[in-house]
Design a protein around this motif. Structure first.
Motif, PDB file in Angstrom:
ATOM      1  N   LEU A  13       0.826  -1.205   0.000  1.00 13.46           N
ATOM      2  CA  LEU A  13       0.000   0.000   0.000  1.00 13.46           C
ATOM      3  C   LEU A  13       0.863   1.259   0.000  1.00 13.46           C
ATOM      4  CD1 LEU A  13      -2.850  -0.881   2.556  1.00 13.46           C
ATOM      5  CD2 LEU A  13      -2.986  -0.882   0.060  1.00 13.46           C
ATOM      6  N   GLN A  14       1.948   1.244   0.778  1.00  9.27           N
ATOM      7  CA  GLN A  14       2.822   2.417   0.836  1.00  9.27           C
ATOM      8  C   GLN A  14       3.443   2.714  -0.527  1.00  9.27           C
ATOM      9  OE1 GLN A  14       3.167   4.576   3.454  1.00  9.27           O
ATOM     10  NE2 GLN A  14       1.529   3.332   4.346  1.00  9.27           N
ATOM     11  N   GLU A  15       3.781   1.683  -1.271  1.00  9.91           N
ATOM     12  CA  GLU A  15       4.308   1.897  -2.627  1.00  9.91           C
ATOM     13  C   GLU A  15       3.243   2.549  -3.512  1.00  9.91           C
ATOM     14  OE1 GLU A  15       7.452   1.564  -3.795  1.00  9.91           O
ATOM     15  OE2 GLU A  15       7.852   1.276  -1.651  1.00  9.91           O
ATOM     16  N   LYS A  16       1.997   2.120  -3.345  1.00  7.64           N
ATOM     17  CA  LYS A  16       0.910   2.728  -4.107  1.00  7.64           C
ATOM     18  C   LYS A  16       0.757   4.202  -3.738  1.00  7.64           C
ATOM     19  CE  LYS A  16      -3.392   1.474  -3.154  1.00  7.64           C
ATOM     20  NZ  LYS A  16      -4.609   0.647  -3.204  1.00  7.64           N
ATOM     21  N   PHE A  17       0.856   4.535  -2.454  1.00  9.27           N
ATOM     22  CA  PHE A  17       0.708   5.924  -2.028  1.00  9.27           C
ATOM     23  C   PHE A  17       1.842   6.791  -2.581  1.00  9.27           C
ATOM     24  CE2 PHE A  17      -1.348   3.875   1.915  1.00  9.27           C
ATOM     25  CZ  PHE A  17      -2.553   3.718   1.241  1.00  9.27           C
ATOM     26  N   LYS A  18       3.033   6.204  -2.699  1.00 11.76           N
ATOM     27  CA  LYS A  18       4.147   6.940  -3.317  1.00 11.76           C
ATOM     28  C   LYS A  18       3.852   7.230  -4.783  1.00 11.76           C
ATOM     29  CE  LYS A  18       7.793   5.017  -0.345  1.00 11.76           C
ATOM     30  NZ  LYS A  18       8.920   4.059  -0.293  1.00 11.76           N
ATOM     31  N   GLU A  19       3.264   6.257  -5.453  1.00 10.67           N
ATOM     32  CA  GLU A  19       2.927   6.426  -6.869  1.00 10.67           C
ATOM     33  C   GLU A  19       1.863   7.510  -7.046  1.00 10.67           C
ATOM     34  OE1 GLU A  19       3.802   5.152 -10.824  1.00 10.67           O
ATOM     35  OE2 GLU A  19       4.761   4.765  -8.888  1.00 10.67           O
ATOM     36  N   ILE A  20       0.874   7.513  -6.157  1.00 14.51           N
ATOM     37  CA  ILE A  20      -0.166   8.549  -6.210  1.00 14.51           C
ATOM     38  C   ILE A  20       0.459   9.917  -5.978  1.00 14.51           C
ATOM     39  CG2 ILE A  20      -2.230   9.444  -5.065  1.00 14.51           C
ATOM     40  CD1 ILE A  20      -2.987   6.507  -4.452  1.00 14.51           C
ATOM     41  N   THR A  21       1.354  10.014  -4.998  1.00 15.94           N
ATOM     42  CA  THR A  21       2.023  11.281  -4.709  1.00 15.94           C
ATOM     43  C   THR A  21       2.810  11.770  -5.921  1.00 15.94           C
ATOM     44  OG1 THR A  21       2.180  10.730  -2.360  1.00 15.94           O
ATOM     45  CG2 THR A  21       3.702  12.409  -3.183  1.00 15.94           C
ATOM     46  N   LYS A  22       3.483  10.854  -6.587  1.00 15.28           N
ATOM     47  CA  LYS A  22       4.290  11.204  -7.756  1.00 15.28           C
ATOM     48  C   LYS A  22       3.428  11.694  -8.915  1.00 15.28           C
ATOM     49  CE  LYS A  22       7.320   8.975 -11.161  1.00 15.28           C
ATOM     50  NZ  LYS A  22       7.906   7.681 -11.574  1.00 15.28           N
ATOM     51  N   ASN A  23       2.283  11.054  -9.133  1.00 14.48           N
ATOM     52  CA  ASN A  23       1.506  11.291 -10.352  1.00 14.48           C
ATOM     53  C   ASN A  23       0.301  12.212 -10.196  1.00 14.48           C
ATOM     54  OD1 ASN A  23       3.200   9.488 -11.707  1.00 14.48           O
ATOM     55  ND2 ASN A  23       1.878   7.745 -11.248  1.00 14.48           N
ATOM     56  N   GLU A  24      -0.228  12.337  -8.993  1.00 16.51           N
ATOM     57  CA  GLU A  24      -1.552  12.960  -8.852  1.00 16.51           C
ATOM     58  C   GLU A  24      -1.569  14.251  -8.044  1.00 16.51           C
ATOM     59  OE1 GLU A  24      -3.804  11.765 -10.718  1.00 16.51           O
ATOM     60  OE2 GLU A  24      -2.736   9.916 -11.246  1.00 16.51           O
ATOM     61  N   THR A  25      -0.426  14.739  -7.576  1.00 15.32           N
ATOM     62  CA  THR A  25      -0.404  15.994  -6.811  1.00 15.32           C
ATOM     63  C   THR A  25      -0.798  17.159  -7.708  1.00 15.32           C
ATOM     64  OG1 THR A  25       1.393  15.098  -5.454  1.00 15.32           O
ATOM     65  CG2 THR A  25       1.006  17.476  -5.330  1.00 15.32           C
TER      66      THR A  25
END
Length: 356
Positions: A226-238
């Protein structure tokens, strides 16, 4: 350009959800968001979709869990105390990696508080919102048009990352009316929902939706995933807006939602006095736009001021972003009181020392 229609914010949310192909809505009435339910109760049965007023907010969020588990698009909405009641279910949904949209039209608190607009659910929305190690994307619209656009974006983001997504507006945005345009949107390429619990469909084993992991080693691996997914969201969706931040500023305001619109008026008022103000407007409250502060840190003389309809919740994220490199100030109103441009400008004058 398509035709614009005059709509109340809450009703525009309902229409945006329909156009995003939301198949099921489960909710429970609470001021100031009840018109979302009322609108969908009239519209959804006519187009062969499910509207259900649950017996409680707790029931509604668990119905969302079930519907999301089948892979269909679904949404619930509420206001502050109702979101608190949904918290356990939101954590289950995040743990089971199910896509859905949750709308919070924020009212004053704590407790039953008032039915007036507020931004005092920021901690609840951005720091997980319930138990366990998780985050969910949180969109903060500043207009009815943006509310429409972000509700539709929220469904795509939910499907892209298998996550609950919140759209958080204050009570004023829910109740006010503005012209909106429902634009033709390009269909995004989204992952196939091979995980959904919707029968075998050629598979040898049923898919199982679950958020319970009794073995610590397995739960830890799930959390790390899940933490890896949250990093991906942070990278792409901010997402954020920088307004009037070109060149050097005396002070940069940080505000979202309705408050950011008030701050744009303050910028015009200050300009007449020779005070240059900028504005950072987070569009995603989580992920928080750290990049905007990196871009502006060397061009603000007196640092930043967080302007909020709360006792100072977002100001903590502003301080974390600034990391002590510049002063961070705060101005807020609470309990359903809306900041007045004159009062914000008085605070600005106090910080910068008057007109330059």
């Amino acid at each position: 350009m398509g035709e614009k229609v005059l709509m109340k914010g809450n009703e525009a949310i309902g229409e945006a959800a329909i156009r995003a192909n939301c198949k099921c809505f489960f909710g429970y009435p609470i001021t100031p968001q009840t018109e979302i339910s009322a609108y969908l109760s009239r519209k959804m049965p006519k187009i062969d979709r499910v509207f259900l007023q649950a017996e409680s907010e707790i029931a509604a969020i668990n119905m969302i869990y079930g519907a999301a588990g089948t892979g269909i698009r679904c949404m619930t909405s509420s206001s502050s105390p109702g979101i608190s009641l949904k918290a356990e279910g939101i954590s289950y949904i995040a743990g089971a990696e199910l896509p859905c949209v949750i709308v919070n039209i924020v009212r004053g608190g704590p407790g039953l508080g008032s039915i007036q607009p507020a931004q005092s659910d920021y901690f609840q929305a951005t720091k997980g919102g319930a138990h366990g190690d998780f985050n969910m994307p949180v969109y903060a619209p500043a207009s009815i048009q943006e509310m429409v656009d972000l509700v539709q974006d929220a469904f795509d983001t939910a499907d892209m990352y298998r996550t609950p997504v919140m759209v958080m507006g204050d009570g004023m945005l829910g109740q006010m009316m503005e012209p909106v345009e429902f634009k033709e949107r390009e269909a995004k390429v989204l992952p196939e929902k091979t995980w959904a619990a919707c029968g075998l469909k050629g598979r040898k084993k049923h898919n199982v939706i679950n958020s319970l992991y009794l073995k610590s080693e397995i739960l830890e691996q799930h959390n790390l995933k899940l933490q890896e997914k949250f990093k991906e969201i942070t990278k792409n969706e901010t997402r954020y807006e920088m307004y009037n931040c070109d060149g050097e500023s005396d002070l940069i305001m940080v505000a979202y939602g309705t408050t950011s619109r008030i701050c744009k008026n303050v910028i015009k008022m200050a300009e007449k006095e020779g005070i240059k103000l900028g504005l950072i407007r987070p569009i995603t409250l989580w992920p928080f736009p750290l990049e905007a502060f990196e871009k502006s840190i060397n061009s603000t003389k007196h640092g930043y001021i967080s302007v909020e309809m709360s006792c100072g919740q977002m100001v903590e994220d502003v301080r974390l972003s600034v990391e002590g490199r510049k002063p961070v100030h705060f101005y807020g109103r609470t309990g359903g009181m809306v900041p007045h441009p004159d009062d914000i400008l008085d605070k600005v004058r106090e910080i910068v020392g008057g007109a330059k």
